[in-house]
Design a protein around this motif. Structure first.
Motif, PDB file in Angstrom:
ATOM      1  N   SER A   1       1.021  -1.237   0.004  1.00  0.00           N
ATOM      2  CA  SER A   1       0.085   0.047   0.169  1.00  0.00           C
ATOM      3  C   SER A   1       1.016   1.639   0.896  1.00  0.00           C
ATOM      4  O   SER A   1       0.620   2.784  -0.170  1.00  0.00           O
ATOM      5  CB  SER A   1      -1.125  -0.087   1.128  1.00  0.00           C
ATOM      6  OG  SER A   1      -0.091   0.415   2.147  1.00  0.00           O
TER       7      SER A   1
ATOM      8  N   GLN B   1      -0.105   4.761  -1.685  1.00  0.00           N
ATOM      9  CA  GLN B   1      -0.792   6.207  -0.550  1.00  0.00           C
ATOM     10  C   GLN B   1      -0.643   7.051  -1.128  1.00  0.00           C
ATOM     11  O   GLN B   1      -1.464   8.088  -0.805  1.00  0.00           O
ATOM     12  CB  GLN B   1       0.252   6.331   0.642  1.00  0.00           C
ATOM     13  CG  GLN B   1      -0.200   7.144   1.530  1.00  0.00           C
ATOM     14  CD  GLN B   1      -1.928   6.320   2.488  1.00  0.00           C
ATOM     15  OE1 GLN B   1      -1.869   5.266   2.760  1.00  0.00           O
ATOM     16  NE2 GLN B   1      -2.744   7.056   1.755  1.00  0.00           N
TER      17      GLN B   1
ATOM     18  N   TYR C   1      -2.332   8.220  -3.617  1.00  0.00           N
ATOM     19  CA  TYR C   1      -2.996   8.610  -4.755  1.00  0.00           C
ATOM     20  C   TYR C   1      -4.587   8.696  -3.771  1.00  0.00           C
ATOM     21  O   TYR C   1      -5.754   9.177  -4.081  1.00  0.00           O
ATOM     22  CB  TYR C   1      -3.826   7.309  -5.964  1.00  0.00           C
ATOM     23  CG  TYR C   1      -2.714   6.999  -6.325  1.00  0.00           C
ATOM     24  CD1 TYR C   1      -2.625   7.804  -7.265  1.00  0.00           C
ATOM     25  CD2 TYR C   1      -1.657   5.727  -6.688  1.00  0.00           C
ATOM     26  CE1 TYR C   1      -1.843   7.452  -8.463  1.00  0.00           C
ATOM     27  CE2 TYR C   1      -0.937   5.087  -7.935  1.00  0.00           C
ATOM     28  CZ  TYR C   1      -0.891   6.131  -8.756  1.00  0.00           C
ATOM     29  OH  TYR C   1      -0.009   6.076 -10.059  1.00  0.00           O
ATOM     30  N   TYR C   2      -4.595   8.286  -1.994  1.00  0.00           N
ATOM     31  CA  TYR C   2      -4.899   8.784  -1.344  1.00  0.00           C
ATOM     32  C   TYR C   2      -4.605  10.034  -0.184  1.00  0.00           C
ATOM     33  O   TYR C   2      -4.279  10.444  -0.204  1.00  0.00           O
ATOM     34  CB  TYR C   2      -5.232   7.428  -0.757  1.00  0.00           C
ATOM     35  CG  TYR C   2      -5.858   6.231  -1.196  1.00  0.00           C
ATOM     36  CD1 TYR C   2      -7.038   6.065  -1.551  1.00  0.00           C
ATOM     37  CD2 TYR C   2      -4.998   5.601  -1.832  1.00  0.00           C
ATOM     38  CE1 TYR C   2      -7.099   4.860  -1.759  1.00  0.00           C
ATOM     39  CE2 TYR C   2      -4.983   4.619  -2.589  1.00  0.00           C
ATOM     40  CZ  TYR C   2      -6.324   3.922  -2.530  1.00  0.00           C
ATOM     41  OH  TYR C   2      -7.062   3.338  -3.628  1.00  0.00           O
ATOM     42  N   ASP C   3      -6.339  10.605  -0.131  1.00  0.00           N
ATOM     43  CA  ASP C   3      -5.861  11.457   1.010  1.00  0.00           C
ATOM     44  C   ASP C   3      -5.445  11.248   2.774  1.00  0.00           C
ATOM     45  O   ASP C   3      -5.572  12.175   2.646  1.00  0.00           O
ATOM     46  CB  ASP C   3      -7.517  12.590   1.175  1.00  0.00           C
ATOM     47  CG  ASP C   3      -7.416  13.246  -0.766  1.00  0.00           C
ATOM     48  OD1 ASP C   3      -6.249  14.079  -1.074  1.00  0.00           O
ATOM     49  OD2 ASP C   3      -8.564  13.473  -0.989  1.00  0.00           O
TER      50      ASP C   3
ATOM     51  N   ILE D   1      -4.794   4.460   3.770  1.00  0.00           N
ATOM     52  CA  ILE D   1      -5.188   3.256   3.134  1.00  0.00           C
ATOM     53  C   ILE D   1      -5.780   2.095   4.223  1.00  0.00           C
ATOM     54  O   ILE D   1      -4.376   2.055   5.447  1.00  0.00           O
ATOM     55  CB  ILE D   1      -4.607   2.468   2.453  1.00  0.00           C
ATOM     56  CG1 ILE D   1      -3.800   3.453   0.675  1.00  0.00           C
ATOM     57  CG2 ILE D   1      -5.078   1.034   1.874  1.00  0.00           C
ATOM     58  CD1 ILE D   1      -2.928   2.626   0.131  1.00  0.00           C
TER      59      ILE D   1
ATOM     60  N   TYR E   1      -8.305   1.043   0.081  1.00  0.00           N
ATOM     61  CA  TYR E   1     -10.143   2.294   0.770  1.00  0.00           C
ATOM     62  C   TYR E   1      -9.434   3.075   1.961  1.00  0.00           C
ATOM     63  O   TYR E   1      -8.970   2.378   2.664  1.00  0.00           O
ATOM     64  CB  TYR E   1     -11.002   1.236   0.491  1.00  0.00           C
ATOM     65  CG  TYR E   1     -11.580   0.177  -0.004  1.00  0.00           C
ATOM     66  CD1 TYR E   1     -12.295   1.247  -1.292  1.00  0.00           C
ATOM     67  CD2 TYR E   1     -10.666  -0.693  -1.005  1.00  0.00           C
ATOM     68  CE1 TYR E   1     -12.758   0.691  -2.716  1.00  0.00           C
ATOM     69  CE2 TYR E   1     -11.133  -1.448  -1.727  1.00  0.00           C
ATOM     70  CZ  TYR E   1     -12.022  -0.924  -2.875  1.00  0.00           C
ATOM     71  OH  TYR E   1     -12.851  -1.401  -3.982  1.00  0.00           O
ATOM     72  N   ASP E   2      -9.366   4.170   1.245  1.00  0.00           N
ATOM     73  CA  ASP E   2      -9.070   4.881   2.283  1.00  0.00           C
ATOM     74  C   ASP E   2     -10.741   5.062   3.189  1.00  0.00           C
ATOM     75  O   ASP E   2     -11.737   4.629   3.040  1.00  0.00           O
ATOM     76  CB  ASP E   2      -7.799   5.818   2.481  1.00  0.00           C
ATOM     77  CG  ASP E   2      -9.233   7.425   2.006  1.00  0.00           C
ATOM     78  OD1 ASP E   2     -10.091   6.955   1.353  1.00  0.00           O
ATOM     79  OD2 ASP E   2      -8.573   8.407   0.972  1.00  0.00           O
TER      80      ASP E   2
ATOM     81  N   SER F   1     -14.608   5.853   1.675  1.00  0.00           N
ATOM     82  CA  SER F   1     -15.283   5.318   0.509  1.00  0.00           C
ATOM     83  C   SER F   1     -15.982   4.444   2.022  1.00  0.00           C
ATOM     84  O   SER F   1     -15.832   4.325   3.199  1.00  0.00           O
ATOM     85  CB  SER F   1     -14.364   3.797   0.154  1.00  0.00           C
ATOM     86  OG  SER F   1     -13.630   3.311   1.517  1.00  0.00           O
TER      87      SER F   1
END
Length: 554
Positions: A28, A32, A34-36, A39, A64-65, A68
């Protein structure tokens, strides 16, 4: 010899190679950015998997964080476990904490033998922050169900003992946090450092609310907003559950296995009818009331409730005439559009507000009005000679998602309105720490009804659910504090009945479907309940609105 590697495809697009046995947590880190937010969980070939698990073969992976649905479920359950550990640290291992129900943006909790004060909630919140800082791992272990039962007997955690009794699996998953073991039917986070945003708010001396970020507001935890009428209805139902000794899934299962469920069904139905009788009495005692407004989230049982309330009012010499906002829809080409340029059929302005309010005023003035009918095939209003006039003992009832919004009935003074909010405020939980989400109960109801009346698959209903909840948050929840009364349409026995109808539908969701993990979560949730035949469910029950056989459908 070179180290063996496997190819991992991220979101069907980006391919990377990792050594065999690399954990999802390590993998992950490569994605990471790609995510705010952190994860929390992965989907490996459409199977929801914790980050501690190693990858041993070529696979497709999504992460998914907390923004979602999957991530939110992980985050909220992990926060509850962390809060439970904080209470144990502060008040001792023997002190029990109860997670009673969802409320606003969190869960309402109590501590056995502890009077809640602002100092108490401050201590709990501070201890949770310390646990977050100490970065404990959520460790999952598969153990024999019999061994788990014996362990919980020694710990005198009889809620867990009874819950595990009705699970048929040979092995069950327990989670360890520090030295505390607990049972959850959902996945948990990798470590407490990821659960870094929450608030603990005192409600009264009885308990507090643990709040956390939501899907609509993932960036931070909003302040808790107390909804007194909804909260008190939860407490009223809790008192009923205490009186009849059915607080947990295992209590209901015990009733079922003892062949006493028929009595419980009659008791639950009587309690529901009592709510409506009291409301009918209140309306009768308010001579100014001319307009009854009924609203609630999807699958709350609005249709049956409106019809049963009509019957109770007729027995008091009053007559309800239903006015449907659907018949006042604007022509389809005039329907407002959302930010994507698509028709927004849940917008308040799908209704011709001017015409609707004009007819309301005329009817309340005693005038005869020709009410339109909306043709959903042509997308236009039609007039078919349907005239309505209110007599001296007549009232109007409007039921729909916008019924509580005063803009819909702007022409009517508040003193003539009686507002009702309805929702299944479920109080029956898996055990002391695993509460049942109100939205899950409504989701099960909706899947069954959509299949029966619209021919929808469970997959279709689950795919649209996020949109349904978005509309509810915008059009219904903001007005729940302005009502005259709250109706709880939850029936203490109903999950056992719903299980019979909904399980086959959930099993039909394909493993490659993006909603398969949610279907599997609901299946795992239902495993905690024994099935209940619907034979003894009365034909005027609110439950019949979903499973079929309602006398009001004839």
């Amino acid at each position: 010899m070179s180290e063996k590697t496997i190819k991992v495809t991220y979101h069907q697009l980006e391919v990377k190679e990792f050594p065999v046995g690399t954990t999802l947590k390590q993998i992950s880190k490569s994605f990471q950015h790609y995510y705010d937010y952190d994860i929390l969980v992965a989907k490996v070939d459409n199977d929801i998997t914790e980050l501690c698990e190693p990858i041993t073969k070529k696979c497709n992976i999504e992460f998914y964080d907390r923004s979602s649905t999957l991530g939110y479920n992980v985050y909220s359950s992990s926060a509850i476990f962390m809060m439970t550990l904080a209470v144990k640290h502060l008040y001792g291992e023997e002190t029990e904490v109860f997670v009673d129900h969802s409320i606003d943006l969190g869960v309402f909790c109590r501590i056995e033998g502890v009077e809640i004060t602002n100092d108490v909630v401050a201590q709990i919140e501070n201890e949770m922050h310390q646990i977050c800082k100490d970065d404990y791992l959520y460790k999952k272990m598969s153990v024999s169900r019999v061994d788990a039962i014996q362990y919980y007997k020694k710990k005198k955690r009889f809620d867990k003992v009874r819950a595990l009794k009705y699970i048929s699996n040979t092995y069950v998953n327990l989670y360890r946090l520090d030295d505390l073991y607990d049972y959850f039917y959902v996945k948990l986070a990798y470590s407490t450092r990821q659960i870094n945003d929450f608030k603990v708010t005192m409600v009264d001396s009885r308990g507090f609310v643990l709040s956390f970020p939501t899907i609509l507001n993932p960036e931070c935890t909003l302040d808790y907003t107390h909804h007194e009428k909804v909260f008190e209805e939860f407490q009223n139902y809790n008192e009923l559950c205490n009186k009849i000794s059915v607080n947990l899934a295992s209590d209901l299962n015990q009733v079922v296995s003892s062949a006493k469920v028929d009595d419980l069904i009659r008791l639950a139905e009587a309690n529901y009818d009592t709510q409506l009788v009291r409301i009918a009495d209140k309306i009768t005692d308010r001579p100014n009331t001319k307009l009854i407004l009924l609203a609630g989230p999807s699958s709350s049982g609005k249709t049956t409730t409106a019809k049963k309330l009509t019957t109770f009012l007729r027995s008091r010499g009053l007559n309800l005439i239903q006015l449907s906002t659907d018949d006042y829809f604007v022509n389809k080409e005039d329907t407002p559009k959302d930010e994507k340029g698509e028709y927004d059929f849940e917008s308040l302005y799908t209704v011709d507000l001017n015409l609707f309010n004009k007819h309301l005023s005329q009817l309340l003035e005693g005038k005869r009005v020709e009410v339109p009918s909306y043709n959903f095939v042509t997308g236009k209003r039609e007039y078919r000679g349907h005239f309505v006039k209110l007599g001296p003992n007549d009232m109007l009832i409007v039921e729909g998602i916008h019924a509580l919004n005063d803009i819909l009935t702007l022409s009517v003074d508040r003193r003539y309105k009686y507002k009702i909010y309805i929702s299944p405020l479920v109080q029956l939980n898996i055990d002391n720490h695993c509460h049942v989400h109100t939205s899950d109960l409504r989701k099960l109801r909706r899947i069954i009804r959509d299949s029966r009346t619209r021919g929808y698959t469970a997959s279709q209903t689950l795919h649209m659910w996020d949109s349904v909840e978005k509309g509810e948050r915008r059009n219904i929840y903001p007005y729940q504090d302005e009502v005259d009364v709250v109706i709880n349409s939850s029936l203490v026995y109903e999950i056992g009945v719903l299980k019979v109808y909904v399980e086959p539908l959930l099993f039909c969701v394909d493993e490659q479907d993006s909603v398969y993990p949610e279907a599997l979560r609901l299946i795992n949730f239902l495993r905690n309940f024994l099935p209940i035949p619907s034979d003894e469910v009365p034909n005027d029950s609110v439950l019949r609105e979903f499973i079929g056989g309602s006398c009001f459908e004839k």
